[in-house]
Design a protein around this motif. Structure first.
Motif, mmCIF file in Angstrom:
data_model
loop_
_atom_site.group_PDB
_atom_site.id
_atom_site.type_symbol
_atom_site.label_atom_id
_atom_site.label_comp_id
_atom_site.label_asym_id
_atom_site.label_seq_id
_atom_site.Cartn_x
_atom_site.Cartn_y
_atom_site.Cartn_z
ATOM 1 N N LEU A 102 0.865 -1.153 -0.077
ATOM 2 C CA LEU A 102 -0.053 -0.145 -0.077
ATOM 3 C C LEU A 102 0.978 1.344 -0.121
ATOM 4 O O LEU A 102 0.343 2.374 0.005
ATOM 5 C CB LEU A 102 -0.802 0.116 1.189
ATOM 6 N N VAL A 106 -1.546 4.834 -0.765
ATOM 7 C CA VAL A 106 -2.253 5.425 0.339
ATOM 8 C C VAL A 106 -1.428 6.200 1.350
ATOM 9 O O VAL A 106 -0.283 5.750 1.301
ATOM 10 C CB VAL A 106 -3.112 4.556 1.260
ATOM 11 N N HIS A 110 -2.281 6.399 7.114
ATOM 12 C CA HIS A 110 -3.699 5.802 6.964
ATOM 13 C C HIS A 110 -3.583 4.515 7.854
ATOM 14 O O HIS A 110 -2.921 3.785 8.147
ATOM 15 C CB HIS A 110 -3.984 5.664 5.540
ATOM 16 N N GLY A 164 -10.794 0.655 4.962
ATOM 17 C CA GLY A 164 -10.486 1.741 4.246
ATOM 18 C C GLY A 164 -11.602 2.790 3.800
ATOM 19 O O GLY A 164 -11.376 3.529 3.161
ATOM 20 N N ASP A 166 -14.129 5.455 3.882
ATOM 21 C CA ASP A 166 -14.307 6.919 4.156
ATOM 22 C C ASP A 166 -15.537 7.386 4.984
ATOM 23 O O ASP A 166 -16.710 7.700 4.126
ATOM 24 C CB ASP A 166 -13.791 7.756 3.029
ATOM 25 N N TRP A 175 -8.740 5.012 -4.415
ATOM 26 C CA TRP A 175 -7.360 4.374 -4.469
ATOM 27 C C TRP A 175 -8.044 2.712 -3.795
ATOM 28 O O TRP A 175 -7.316 1.661 -4.352
ATOM 29 C CB TRP A 175 -6.445 4.636 -3.427
ATOM 30 N N LEU A 176 -8.877 2.774 -2.966
ATOM 31 C CA LEU A 176 -9.422 1.466 -2.451
ATOM 32 C C LEU A 176 -10.174 0.587 -3.777
ATOM 33 O O LEU A 176 -10.117 -0.449 -3.873
ATOM 34 C CB LEU A 176 -10.165 1.473 -1.529
#
Length: 414
Positions: A102, A106, A110, A164, A166, A175-176
């Motif tokens: 990752l 990210v 995070h 992940g 939000d 991004w996920l």
């Protein structure tokens, strides 16, 4: 008009607890069963035992059921919801090597960049042979709720935080959704949202009203906060268990991995906090339960011991500062055991105060009240001592069981 009832079921680290409340949030029934958290068949057996334990007088007026589970305990299933492997538990760090995957995706800070995050566990599974059969990736509360409502691919924004999701934008970030595992990301609901009526076969088997709604769940720590009397901005809950955990109801979404702070959404507010390595485990290293009780009784909580301890069992602190090499400070030890205990209690209280001050400095707002839960909440001298050091009222919550918070949430979203 007949009374309505609501069932909260807490799948925690040490057992399964259930609470039924009425429309006035009064407890009508409580039950508890043991289970092996590492064994998913044990989950099913425990859930069945809880449903069987419901007294007949509540079954026909049961309006909703909510299940909370341990955060980041996850399972993979086939298209019918059958588990393909044993669950990976909340504290399992087998996927640590996948954090680097990752790095360019990210931010370093995070929450998912943690060896125990849900996303890292999903990435680990994606490289296992069994993964080709995987149709669903679910958290503990998701899968257990599925057993009652029959719908797959659903979760809530508390459980999905470490996946992940939000919770501020209420979306999965780009991004996920660009990851190869994105097709397994569950649809996210607000905790307490009705999903579906209880499955007919479950209703018939346990004689539960067929109109009973199964609602979206949450994590055990969120349910525990909801169980307390905290309900206004600035209200906080300190858990005085083996470790010291603080959670504060704030207006701002505060996340700072350097200090081990992250925030859960709770309605229109945020539940922010962190966990120190100090706490009750240090006290039990030096004193028995009886000694803690007897020695504490005659401590003057308003008179300082003059000792400057930082109580830890071993080097390393994570909150209110992050230093893996920080050394415990437990010297000098006086000959008087009561004075030594007072110094330890004061040291933990100062850590608590420093934690709340850190949250304030990062934008959480001012502390107004603290509700205590956990074994340490029974210590009246410590409560008065903490109240003096914190400078706000410190109260014992009238309810401390996460299952009670789950039952409150079953009545509707917070």
């Amino acid at each position: 008009m007949s009374m309505e009832y609501f069932l909260g079921i807490d799948f925690g680290t040490s057992g399964v607890r259930a609470v039924i409340i009425d429309s006035q949030r009064q407890i009508q029934q409580q039950s508890r069963v043991n289970y092996a958290i590492e064994n998913i068949t044990s989950w099913q057996i425990a859930l069945a035992e809880i449903l069987k334990s419901i007294e007949p007088k509540y079954k026909k007026q049961l309006r909703s059921i909510l299940i909370d589970g341990t955060s980041s305990t996850v399972v993979i299933c086939d298209s019918s919801g059958n588990p393909l492997d044993e669950p990976i538990l909340y504290n399992d760090a087998r996927g640590a090597g996948y954090i680097s995957y990752l790095d360019d995706i990210v931010a370093q800070s995070h929450l998912v960049k943690n060896a125990c995050s849900s996303l890292v566990k999903l990435l680990w599974w994606s490289d296992q042979p069994i993964f080709t059969k995987t149709a669903h990736f679910l958290h503990q509360a998701d899968w257990l709720s599925f057993l009652l409502h029959g719908q797959l691919g659903l979760s809530d924004y508390n459980n999905a935080l470490k996946l992940g999701y939000d919770p501020e934008q209420m979306i999965y970030p780009d991004w996920l959704t660009s990851l190869p595992v994105a097709h397994l990301l569950p649809k996210i609901l607000t905790p307490g949202t009705p999903i579906a009526k209880i499955r007919t076969e479950i209703s018939d088997k346990y004689k539960i009203d067929g109109n009973c709604q199964i609602v979206a769940g949450t994590t055990d720590s969120i349910a525990a906060f909801i169980s307390s009397d905290a309900n206004s901005l600035g209200d906080s809950v300190t858990s005085l268990g083996s470790t010291l955990v603080i959670k504060m109801l704030a207006r701002e979404n505060i996340n700072n991995s350097h200090y081990g702070i992250y925030s859960h959404r709770l309605g229109n507010h945020w539940l922010t906090g962190g966990a120190s390595n100090s706490g009750g485990a240090v006290l039990k290293e030096f004193f028995s339960t009886d000694q803690l009780y007897n020695l504490s009784r005659s401590i003057d909580p308003l008179r300082s011991s003059g000792l400057d301890y930082y109580p830890l069992l071993r080097p390393g602190e994570r909150f209110p500062f992050n230093d893996p090499n920080f050394a415990p400070r437990l010297e000098p030890r006086p000959k008087d055991d009561q004075l030594f205990l007072q110094g330890l209690l004061e040291g933990i209280a100062r850590i608590e105060s420093r934690g709340y001050e850190l949250l304030r400095s990062l934008g959480a707002g001012s502390l107004t009240r603290v509700y205590s839960v956990g074994g340490g909440a029974k210590n009246e001298s410590w409560r008065q001592m903490r109240e003096h050091i914190l400078g706000v009222r410190v109260l014992n919550s009238s309810q401390t069981e996460a299952a009670y918070g789950a039952a409150k949430l079953a009545m509707g979203p917070f």
